[in-house]
Scaffold this motif. Structure first.
Motif, PDB file in Angstrom:
ATOM      1  N   ALA A  33     -44.190 -35.767 -54.767  1.00 28.17           N
ATOM      2  CA  ALA A  33     -45.630 -36.051 -54.851  1.00 28.17           C
ATOM      3  C   ALA A  33     -45.894 -37.556 -54.882  1.00 28.17           C
ATOM      4  O   ALA A  33     -46.805 -38.044 -54.208  1.00 28.17           O
ATOM      5  N   THR A  34     -45.103 -38.308 -55.692  1.00 26.92           N
ATOM      6  CA  THR A  34     -45.340 -39.754 -55.786  1.00 26.92           C
ATOM      7  C   THR A  34     -44.978 -40.460 -54.480  1.00 26.92           C
ATOM      8  O   THR A  34     -45.628 -41.423 -54.077  1.00 26.92           O
ATOM      9  N   ILE A  35     -43.940 -39.965 -53.814  1.00 25.07           N
ATOM     10  CA  ILE A  35     -43.555 -40.563 -52.526  1.00 25.07           C
ATOM     11  C   ILE A  35     -44.634 -40.288 -51.487  1.00 25.07           C
ATOM     12  O   ILE A  35     -45.022 -41.176 -50.707  1.00 25.07           O
ATOM     13  N   ALA A  36     -45.147 -39.053 -51.478  1.00 24.56           N
ATOM     14  CA  ALA A  36     -46.211 -38.711 -50.532  1.00 24.56           C
ATOM     15  C   ALA A  36     -47.435 -39.579 -50.754  1.00 24.56           C
ATOM     16  O   ALA A  36     -48.054 -40.067 -49.803  1.00 24.56           O
ATOM     17  N   LYS A  37     -47.777 -39.789 -52.030  1.00 28.45           N
ATOM     18  CA  LYS A  37     -48.934 -40.621 -52.349  1.00 28.45           C
ATOM     19  C   LYS A  37     -48.708 -42.062 -51.920  1.00 28.45           C
ATOM     20  O   LYS A  37     -49.620 -42.743 -51.442  1.00 28.45           O
ATOM     21  N   LYS A  38     -47.462 -42.537 -52.082  1.00 27.29           N
ATOM     22  CA  LYS A  38     -47.131 -43.924 -51.706  1.00 27.29           C
ATOM     23  C   LYS A  38     -47.357 -44.170 -50.223  1.00 27.29           C
ATOM     24  O   LYS A  38     -47.879 -45.209 -49.818  1.00 27.29           O
ATOM     25  N   TYR A  39     -46.967 -43.194 -49.412  1.00 26.41           N
ATOM     26  CA  TYR A  39     -47.098 -43.364 -47.961  1.00 26.41           C
ATOM     27  C   TYR A  39     -48.383 -42.732 -47.415  1.00 26.41           C
ATOM     28  O   TYR A  39     -48.592 -42.695 -46.209  1.00 26.41           O
ATOM     29  N   LEU A  40     -49.207 -42.192 -48.350  1.00 24.53           N
ATOM     30  CA  LEU A  40     -50.456 -41.552 -47.956  1.00 24.53           C
ATOM     31  C   LEU A  40     -50.234 -40.440 -46.937  1.00 24.53           C
ATOM     32  O   LEU A  40     -50.933 -40.321 -45.926  1.00 24.53           O
ATOM     33  N   VAL A  41     -49.221 -39.623 -47.227  1.00 26.91           N
ATOM     34  CA  VAL A  41     -48.991 -38.407 -46.461  1.00 26.91           C
ATOM     35  C   VAL A  41     -49.040 -37.247 -47.436  1.00 26.91           C
ATOM     36  O   VAL A  41     -49.237 -37.436 -48.626  1.00 26.91           O
ATOM     37  N   THR A  42     -48.842 -36.033 -46.980  1.00 25.10           N
ATOM     38  CA  THR A  42     -48.830 -34.879 -47.869  1.00 25.10           C
ATOM     39  C   THR A  42     -47.381 -34.451 -48.124  1.00 25.10           C
ATOM     40  O   THR A  42     -46.504 -34.684 -47.283  1.00 25.10           O
ATOM     41  N   PRO A  43     -47.118 -33.814 -49.276  1.00 24.36           N
ATOM     42  CA  PRO A  43     -45.781 -33.283 -49.514  1.00 24.36           C
ATOM     43  C   PRO A  43     -45.326 -32.340 -48.397  1.00 24.36           C
ATOM     44  O   PRO A  43     -44.142 -32.275 -48.072  1.00 24.36           O
ATOM     45  N   PHE A  44     -46.283 -31.609 -47.818  1.00 22.81           N
ATOM     46  CA  PHE A  44     -45.955 -30.691 -46.718  1.00 22.81           C
ATOM     47  C   PHE A  44     -45.333 -31.457 -45.544  1.00 22.81           C
ATOM     48  O   PHE A  44     -44.383 -31.003 -44.915  1.00 22.81           O
ATOM     49  N   ASP A  45     -45.883 -32.660 -45.239  1.00 18.56           N
ATOM     50  CA  ASP A  45     -45.330 -33.473 -44.158  1.00 18.56           C
ATOM     51  C   ASP A  45     -43.869 -33.817 -44.429  1.00 18.56           C
ATOM     52  O   ASP A  45     -43.019 -33.781 -43.537  1.00 18.56           O
ATOM     53  N   ILE A  46     -43.574 -34.175 -45.693  1.00 18.31           N
ATOM     54  CA  ILE A  46     -42.210 -34.588 -46.049  1.00 18.31           C
ATOM     55  C   ILE A  46     -41.260 -33.403 -45.981  1.00 18.31           C
ATOM     56  O   ILE A  46     -40.156 -33.499 -45.431  1.00 18.31           O
ATOM     57  N   TYR A  47     -41.702 -32.258 -46.528  1.00 22.16           N
ATOM     58  CA  TYR A  47     -40.833 -31.066 -46.500  1.00 22.16           C
ATOM     59  C   TYR A  47     -40.579 -30.597 -45.067  1.00 22.16           C
ATOM     60  O   TYR A  47     -39.502 -30.083 -44.749  1.00 22.16           O
ATOM     61  N   LYS A 163     -58.745 -26.984 -44.130  1.00 19.11           N
ATOM     62  CA  LYS A 163     -58.828 -27.455 -42.746  1.00 19.11           C
ATOM     63  C   LYS A 163     -57.703 -28.415 -42.406  1.00 19.11           C
ATOM     64  O   LYS A 163     -57.135 -28.373 -41.309  1.00 19.11           O
ATOM     65  N   PHE A 164     -57.329 -29.291 -43.377  1.00 18.05           N
ATOM     66  CA  PHE A 164     -56.314 -30.304 -43.117  1.00 18.05           C
ATOM     67  C   PHE A 164     -54.954 -29.968 -43.728  1.00 18.05           C
ATOM     68  O   PHE A 164     -54.055 -30.811 -43.782  1.00 18.05           O
ATOM     69  N   GLY A 165     -54.802 -28.728 -44.225  1.00 16.25           N
ATOM     70  CA  GLY A 165     -53.498 -28.264 -44.671  1.00 16.25           C
ATOM     71  C   GLY A 165     -52.987 -28.895 -45.942  1.00 16.25           C
ATOM     72  O   GLY A 165     -51.772 -29.058 -46.123  1.00 16.25           O
ATOM     73  N   ILE A 166     -53.895 -29.259 -46.854  1.00 17.73           N
ATOM     74  CA  ILE A 166     -53.475 -29.831 -48.132  1.00 17.73           C
ATOM     75  C   ILE A 166     -54.128 -29.051 -49.267  1.00 17.73           C
ATOM     76  O   ILE A 166     -54.973 -28.182 -49.043  1.00 17.73           O
ATOM     77  N   THR A 167     -53.733 -29.363 -50.491  1.00 17.85           N
ATOM     78  CA  THR A 167     -54.337 -28.717 -51.651  1.00 17.85           C
ATOM     79  C   THR A 167     -55.557 -29.520 -52.090  1.00 17.85           C
ATOM     80  O   THR A 167     -55.737 -30.681 -51.705  1.00 17.85           O
ATOM     81  N   VAL A 168     -56.381 -28.892 -52.921  1.00 15.79           N
ATOM     82  CA  VAL A 168     -57.558 -29.593 -53.445  1.00 15.79           C
ATOM     83  C   VAL A 168     -57.143 -30.807 -54.280  1.00 15.79           C
ATOM     84  O   VAL A 168     -57.722 -31.889 -54.121  1.00 15.79           O
ATOM     85  N   PRO A 169     -56.137 -30.700 -55.189  1.00 12.43           N
ATOM     86  CA  PRO A 169     -55.706 -31.896 -55.926  1.00 12.43           C
ATOM     87  C   PRO A 169     -55.223 -33.019 -54.999  1.00 12.43           C
ATOM     88  O   PRO A 169     -55.427 -34.199 -55.292  1.00 12.43           O
ATOM     89  N   GLU A 170     -54.564 -32.658 -53.891  1.00 10.61           N
ATOM     90  CA  GLU A 170     -54.117 -33.690 -52.943  1.00 10.61           C
ATOM     91  C   GLU A 170     -55.317 -34.366 -52.281  1.00 10.61           C
ATOM     92  O   GLU A 170     -55.315 -35.585 -52.068  1.00 10.61           O
ATOM     93  N   LEU A 171     -56.346 -33.585 -51.957  1.00 12.10           N
ATOM     94  CA  LEU A 171     -57.563 -34.175 -51.398  1.00 12.10           C
ATOM     95  C   LEU A 171     -58.203 -35.111 -52.411  1.00 12.10           C
ATOM     96  O   LEU A 171     -58.672 -36.205 -52.059  1.00 12.10           O
ATOM     97  N   GLU A 172     -58.223 -34.690 -53.677  1.00  6.75           N
ATOM     98  CA  GLU A 172     -58.812 -35.529 -54.725  1.00  6.75           C
ATOM     99  C   GLU A 172     -57.990 -36.792 -54.941  1.00  6.75           C
ATOM    100  O   GLU A 172     -58.532 -37.868 -55.223  1.00  6.75           O
ATOM    101  N   ALA A 173     -56.642 -36.688 -54.811  1.00  9.16           N
ATOM    102  CA  ALA A 173     -55.787 -37.864 -54.971  1.00  9.16           C
ATOM    103  C   ALA A 173     -56.035 -38.880 -53.857  1.00  9.16           C
ATOM    104  O   ALA A 173     -55.953 -40.094 -54.078  1.00  9.16           O
ATOM    105  N   LEU A 174     -56.338 -38.388 -52.659  1.00 12.78           N
ATOM    106  CA  LEU A 174     -56.637 -39.286 -51.536  1.00 12.78           C
ATOM    107  C   LEU A 174     -58.016 -39.926 -51.674  1.00 12.78           C
ATOM    108  O   LEU A 174     -58.299 -40.938 -51.011  1.00 12.78           O
ATOM    109  N   ASN A 175     -58.863 -39.328 -52.548  1.00 12.25           N
ATOM    110  CA  ASN A 175     -60.247 -39.805 -52.698  1.00 12.25           C
ATOM    111  C   ASN A 175     -60.608 -39.906 -54.177  1.00 12.25           C
ATOM    112  O   ASN A 175     -61.340 -39.059 -54.707  1.00 12.25           O
TER     113      ASN A 175
END
Length: 635
Positions: A33-47, A163-175
């Protein structure tokens, strides 16, 4: 063989370079999660690029991170730059919190400019410096997978997350600055995927947000869908597993908003572990400014004539009794009481003059507008706000609504009748004003008989609020029949209750029920003997305490005040003790309010379920009945 592996590795490396990916070496303490946030991607992208990371993730692991999918437009980033200081002489009653609000700075920024405030409290006469800032806007082109998205009409957080394949907390983390309720035209950061990769919201399906700590077993109980069925509708589950905040596609007929479950009562006394002093606030409209406290007789008359004040004082007594009960369990409380006076200006002053960020919970205010004002003010600090006596219009993420929704009461009554394996028949009697409710009941019980009130022969729209007694002939065979009576009219209720009471026989057991026990079922025209004969059943948010059993709370109240406690005293006691018990059994109220925990006290019980993208709503309700002229819980 080695040559083949070398060729494959070279090809893979060239592929990475061509697709513009980067490598990241995992450092100690990092998570996906912290790595995904660092690069502004989703954990799904990394997995997706590193499937082994699910089972083997440790320091020095090298991960492949997507660097860009679509060229980003420059993103404007705001920063603050100090440009000087303003002198301020501290006046009486001024606080750091109030000054920070007044000058639009943080308390920590004031302390940095006045180092003595780290060790001393702010006091009247102090001369301090207030930092002044200017906003600096810089435009930065980020090589990452985030782009800007404009919210469309009818879109909420869950639709955009899905729509963008992320969770609500991930959307909130991006915003981080996103509002609790987003509006059309809002601009958000979202994963920068191609348009063809965006998932479509299909009207033929329903959607469900996965709650914290929910697994496939809990979803099977709640949604009646197996893991295989969920994975078939949501193929990404096979790769990612369940994640809190994930949006799942489900069949349209699945009830995703309300699912009453049979949950055993939780005894929190056995799990008390957090014995830090609990900091509570009580905001109620005492309106003490209108009472002459020097005149005892005038104060008594005021309480007697003012129903609201009487309710508030009863609730207050219940709160104090709960604090005393909690103290006996080793739970200490720091309670601060505020008089809202039913005034918006007073509530605003309370918020300005006090720092509530460290409070464990706040009970009240009672008025919807003031409650909403406090909820919004404290939402950023995640301070739980308890709606004890009202159902707030907006259940924000920090709100705990203790009064269940009406649809839950209806569902509880319907489920109770459906669960009765001995029933033989259902009859529904309704006036025209409750047509929608009665027709919904008939859909729940397809073989039921529906009887409406008669209408005027001259004007079919005029409800006569009367049924022909002949319509009840031969309706009640031997065995058990449930009769739902849906009305708001007292005279109509009285006549129907009298009629069906006269149709009881030794062979025909008639049970009266309603989904809404309102004033139509009360008053001098309603015979309580008839209600008792018909075992009148209805759903309720509370039950009367059992007078046949020893009850320390009731005994203590009678000893102190010489009368039986009202339902408001009991409610103040139950809500406050529940808050303290939950706080003592977990780190905070949010962690202690998962929907598998159901508590019960004197007259109320609580099982909170997180609303879809909102706060917590109590879903624990009773079905009660008249029995020998007493109202008891129906088992």
């Amino acid at each position: 063989m080695k040559k083949i592996l070398t060729i494959v590795l070279i090809a893979f490396t060239m592929g990475l370079s061509a697709q513009n990916y980067i490598e990241h070496t995992v450092q100690p303490g990092e998570t996906i999660a912290t790595i995904a946030k660092k690069y502004l991607v989703t954990p799904f992208d990394i997995y997706a690029l590193n499937p082994d990371a699910k089972r083997k993730f440790q320091p020095n692991t090298v991960l492949i991170i997507p660097n860009t999918k679509v060229k980003n437009e420059p993103i404007a980033e705001e920063g603050r730059e100090i440009i000087g200081y303003e002198k301020h002489k501290v006046r009486r009653k001024e606080t750091l919190y109030g000054l920070a609000k007044e000058y639009n700075v943080t308390e920590d920024e004031i302390k940095k400019a006045n180092r003595f405030l780290y060790s001393e409290n702010l006091k009247r006469g102090d001369r301090i410096r207030i930092p002044r800032y200017k906003t600096v806007v810089s435009r930065q082109t980020l090589s990452n997978t985030v782009k800007k998205y404009t919210v469309q009409p009818s879109e909420g957080k869950w639709r955009i997350a899905y729509k963008f394949g992320i969770t609500v907390p991930e959307l909130e983390a991006l915003n981080p600055s996103m509002n609790d309720v987003i509006q059309p035209g809002d601009v958000l950061n979202v994963p920068n995927i191609e348009d063809k990769e965006e998932k479509e919201i299909e009207s033929a399906y329903g959607y469900y947000e996965v709650l914290p700590k929910e697994g496939f077993y809990r979803l099977k109980v709640k949604l009646d869908l197996t893991q295989e069925q969920l994975e078939q509708l949501n193929p990404e589950l096979k790769e990612t597993g369940l994640k809190a905040g994930m949006i799942l596609k489900v069949p349209a007929e699945v009830d995703t908003t309300t699912k009453l479950e049979s949950v055993g009562t939780t005894n929190l006394k056995t799990s008390l572990s957090n014995f830090k002093t609990k900091k509570l606030a009580l905001m109620m409209p005492y309106q003490l400014n209108r009472i002459d406290v020097d005149s005892v007789e005038e104060a008594k008359a005021r309480i007697k004539d003012n129903k609201l004040l009487s309710i508030v004082l009863d609730f207050h007594v219940g709160v104090l009794m709960a604090l005393d009960s909690a103290k006996q369990l080793g739970i200490s409380t720091d309670l601060k009481v505020f008089d809202t006076r039913r005034q918006a200006s007073t509530v605003s002053s309370i918020l300005e003059d006090n720092d509530f960020s460290k409070y464990d919970a706040i009970i009240g205010p009672m008025e919807d507008s003031n409650f909403n004002r406090v909820a919004l003010a404290l939402k950023g600090d995640r301070v739980p706000l308890i709606a004890a006596m009202n159902k707030p219009k907006d259940v924000y993420s920090n709100v705990f609504q203790t009064i269940p929704e009406d649809k839950l009461l209806t569902k509880a009554m319907v489920d109770y009748v459906k669960a009765d394996s001995l029933k033989t028949k259902v009859v529904i009697i309704s006036d025209r004003a409750n047509r929608a409710t009665s027709e919904a009941l008939q859909r729940e019980f397809p073989n039921s008989k529906l009887i409406f009130t008669l209408t005027s022969s001259k004007d079919a729209s005029k409800d006569l609020l009367y049924i022909n007694p002949a319509s009840l002939q031969n309706v009640f065979p031997s065995g058990k029949t449930y009769v739902f009576l849906e009305t708001d009219d007292n005279a109509f209720a009285s006549s129907v209750i009298s009629m069906i009471n006269g149709l009881r026989t030794n062979r025909a057991e008639i049970i009266l029920a309603t989904t809404d026990k309102n004033k139509a079922f009360e008053g001098k025209d309603i015979d309580n003997n008839y209600l008792s004969n018909l075992q009148f059943h209805y759903p309720s948010i509370y039950k009367d305490y059992d007078e046949t059993k020893d009850n320390g709370f009731v005994t203590s109240y009678r000893k102190e005040y010489g009368v039986t406690p009202s339902k408001y005293v009991a409610r103040g006691f139950d809500i406050t003790l529940d808050i303290l018990m939950r706080l003592a059994s977990a780190e905070n109220l949010y962690d202690a309010s998962v929907n598998t925990v159901e508590t019960e006290y004197i007259e109320n019980k609580f099982r909170y379920n997180k609303a879809l993208f909102g706060g917590y709503v109590n879903e624990a309700v009773y079905v009660v009945k008249y029995s020998d002229l007493r109202i008891v819980e129906a088992k």
